[in-house]
Design a protein around this motif. Structure first.
Motif, PDB file in Angstrom:
ATOM      1  N   GLN A  47       1.740 -10.217  -3.933  1.00  0.00           N
ATOM      2  CA  GLN A  47       1.125  -8.888  -3.802  1.00  0.00           C
ATOM      3  C   GLN A  47       1.850  -8.059  -2.747  1.00  0.00           C
ATOM      4  O   GLN A  47       2.083  -6.871  -2.945  1.00  0.00           O
ATOM      5  CB  GLN A  47      -0.360  -9.018  -3.451  1.00  0.00           C
ATOM      6  N   TYR A  50       5.064  -6.924  -4.241  1.00  0.00           N
ATOM      7  CA  TYR A  50       4.803  -5.911  -5.262  1.00  0.00           C
ATOM      8  C   TYR A  50       4.581  -4.536  -4.638  1.00  0.00           C
ATOM      9  O   TYR A  50       5.170  -3.546  -5.079  1.00  0.00           O
ATOM     10  CB  TYR A  50       3.592  -6.323  -6.098  1.00  0.00           C
ATOM     11  N   VAL A  51       3.747  -4.457  -3.603  1.00  0.00           N
ATOM     12  CA  VAL A  51       3.470  -3.142  -3.011  1.00  0.00           C
ATOM     13  C   VAL A  51       4.698  -2.594  -2.273  1.00  0.00           C
ATOM     14  O   VAL A  51       4.936  -1.386  -2.297  1.00  0.00           O
ATOM     15  CB  VAL A  51       2.220  -3.120  -2.093  1.00  0.00           C
ATOM     16  N   ASN A  53       7.860  -3.206  -3.144  1.00  0.00           N
ATOM     17  CA  ASN A  53       8.761  -2.769  -4.206  1.00  0.00           C
ATOM     18  C   ASN A  53       8.288  -1.440  -4.810  1.00  0.00           C
ATOM     19  O   ASN A  53       9.095  -0.540  -5.043  1.00  0.00           O
ATOM     20  CB  ASN A  53       8.864  -3.839  -5.293  1.00  0.00           C
ATOM     21  N   SER A  54       6.996  -1.310  -5.051  1.00  0.00           N
ATOM     22  CA  SER A  54       6.448  -0.056  -5.597  1.00  0.00           C
ATOM     23  C   SER A  54       6.696   1.101  -4.631  1.00  0.00           C
ATOM     24  O   SER A  54       7.052   2.207  -5.051  1.00  0.00           O
ATOM     25  CB  SER A  54       4.953  -0.198  -5.863  1.00  0.00           C
ATOM     26  N   TRP A  55       6.505   0.850  -3.339  1.00  0.00           N
ATOM     27  CA  TRP A  55       6.740   1.879  -2.334  1.00  0.00           C
ATOM     28  C   TRP A  55       8.220   2.284  -2.334  1.00  0.00           C
ATOM     29  O   TRP A  55       8.544   3.478  -2.277  1.00  0.00           O
ATOM     30  CB  TRP A  55       6.331   1.369  -0.950  1.00  0.00           C
ATOM     31  N   GLU A  56       9.125   1.292  -2.405  1.00  0.00           N
ATOM     32  CA  GLU A  56      10.563   1.597  -2.403  1.00  0.00           C
ATOM     33  C   GLU A  56      10.951   2.443  -3.612  1.00  0.00           C
ATOM     34  O   GLU A  56      11.714   3.410  -3.474  1.00  0.00           O
ATOM     35  CB  GLU A  56      11.382   0.301  -2.405  1.00  0.00           C
ATOM     36  N   ILE A  57      10.425   2.107  -4.777  1.00  0.00           N
ATOM     37  CA  ILE A  57      10.731   2.877  -5.987  1.00  0.00           C
ATOM     38  C   ILE A  57      10.239   4.315  -5.835  1.00  0.00           C
ATOM     39  O   ILE A  57      10.966   5.266  -6.136  1.00  0.00           O
ATOM     40  CB  ILE A  57      10.110   2.195  -7.226  1.00  0.00           C
ATOM     41  N   GLU A  58       9.011   4.473  -5.368  1.00  0.00           N
ATOM     42  CA  GLU A  58       8.442   5.815  -5.179  1.00  0.00           C
ATOM     43  C   GLU A  58       9.211   6.594  -4.119  1.00  0.00           C
ATOM     44  O   GLU A  58       9.483   7.788  -4.286  1.00  0.00           O
ATOM     45  CB  GLU A  58       6.960   5.693  -4.789  1.00  0.00           C
ATOM     46  N   LYS A  61      12.537   7.752  -5.495  1.00  0.00           N
ATOM     47  CA  LYS A  61      12.328   8.807  -6.487  1.00  0.00           C
ATOM     48  C   LYS A  61      12.123  10.154  -5.799  1.00  0.00           C
ATOM     49  O   LYS A  61      12.640  11.173  -6.261  1.00  0.00           O
ATOM     50  CB  LYS A  61      11.116   8.454  -7.353  1.00  0.00           C
ATOM     51  N   GLU A  83      -3.340   0.135  -2.099  1.00  0.00           N
ATOM     52  CA  GLU A  83      -3.265  -0.514  -3.419  1.00  0.00           C
ATOM     53  C   GLU A  83      -4.628  -1.066  -3.822  1.00  0.00           C
ATOM     54  O   GLU A  83      -5.070  -0.880  -4.945  1.00  0.00           O
ATOM     55  CB  GLU A  83      -2.226  -1.633  -3.383  1.00  0.00           C
TER      56      GLU A  83
END
Length: 108
Positions: A47, A50-51, A53-58, A61, A83
């Motif tokens: 978890q 995951y958070v 990685n999601s933060w890095e992608i956002e 972007k 999250e």
């Protein structure tokens, strides 16, 4: 025993109240599946990854020309809280049921 393994054991012992509460909550559906302690730690680290990685992608972007800033432990805690607050109980129950169905393998 390797030092990393000992550290995980100490970590679980030091946080056993919280981790056992989580472990027991995953068993509330009265299934016969009881997750081992190491699986609870594994799911927690998954978890966190995951958070992050999601933060890095956002971040990439929205900030195409910027380097990623370093994350502190407090930053990660905030991401985890955000999250978890975005998922309501129904979503958690649906996700739990889905995982349970995928994990149970019928052996002929």
């Amino acid at each position: 025993m390797h030092d990393d393994s000992k550290n995980l054991i100490y970590f679980y012992r030091e946080n056993s109240d919280k981790l056992e509460k989580i472990r027991n909550s995953l068993h509330e559906d009265k299934s016969n599946l009881i997750y081992p302690q190491m699986k609870i730690i594994d799911m927690g680290f998954w978890q966190i990854g995951y958070v992050i990685n999601s933060w890095e992608i956002e971040y990439k972007k929205n900030n195409k020309d910027s380097e990623l800033p370093p994350l502190t432990f407090d930053d990660i805690k905030k991401l985890l809280k955000k999250e978890s607050s975005e998922m309501d109980k129904q979503q958690l129950d649906d996700a739990k049921r889905k995982v349970m169905k995928e994990k149970i393998v019928q052996v002929p």
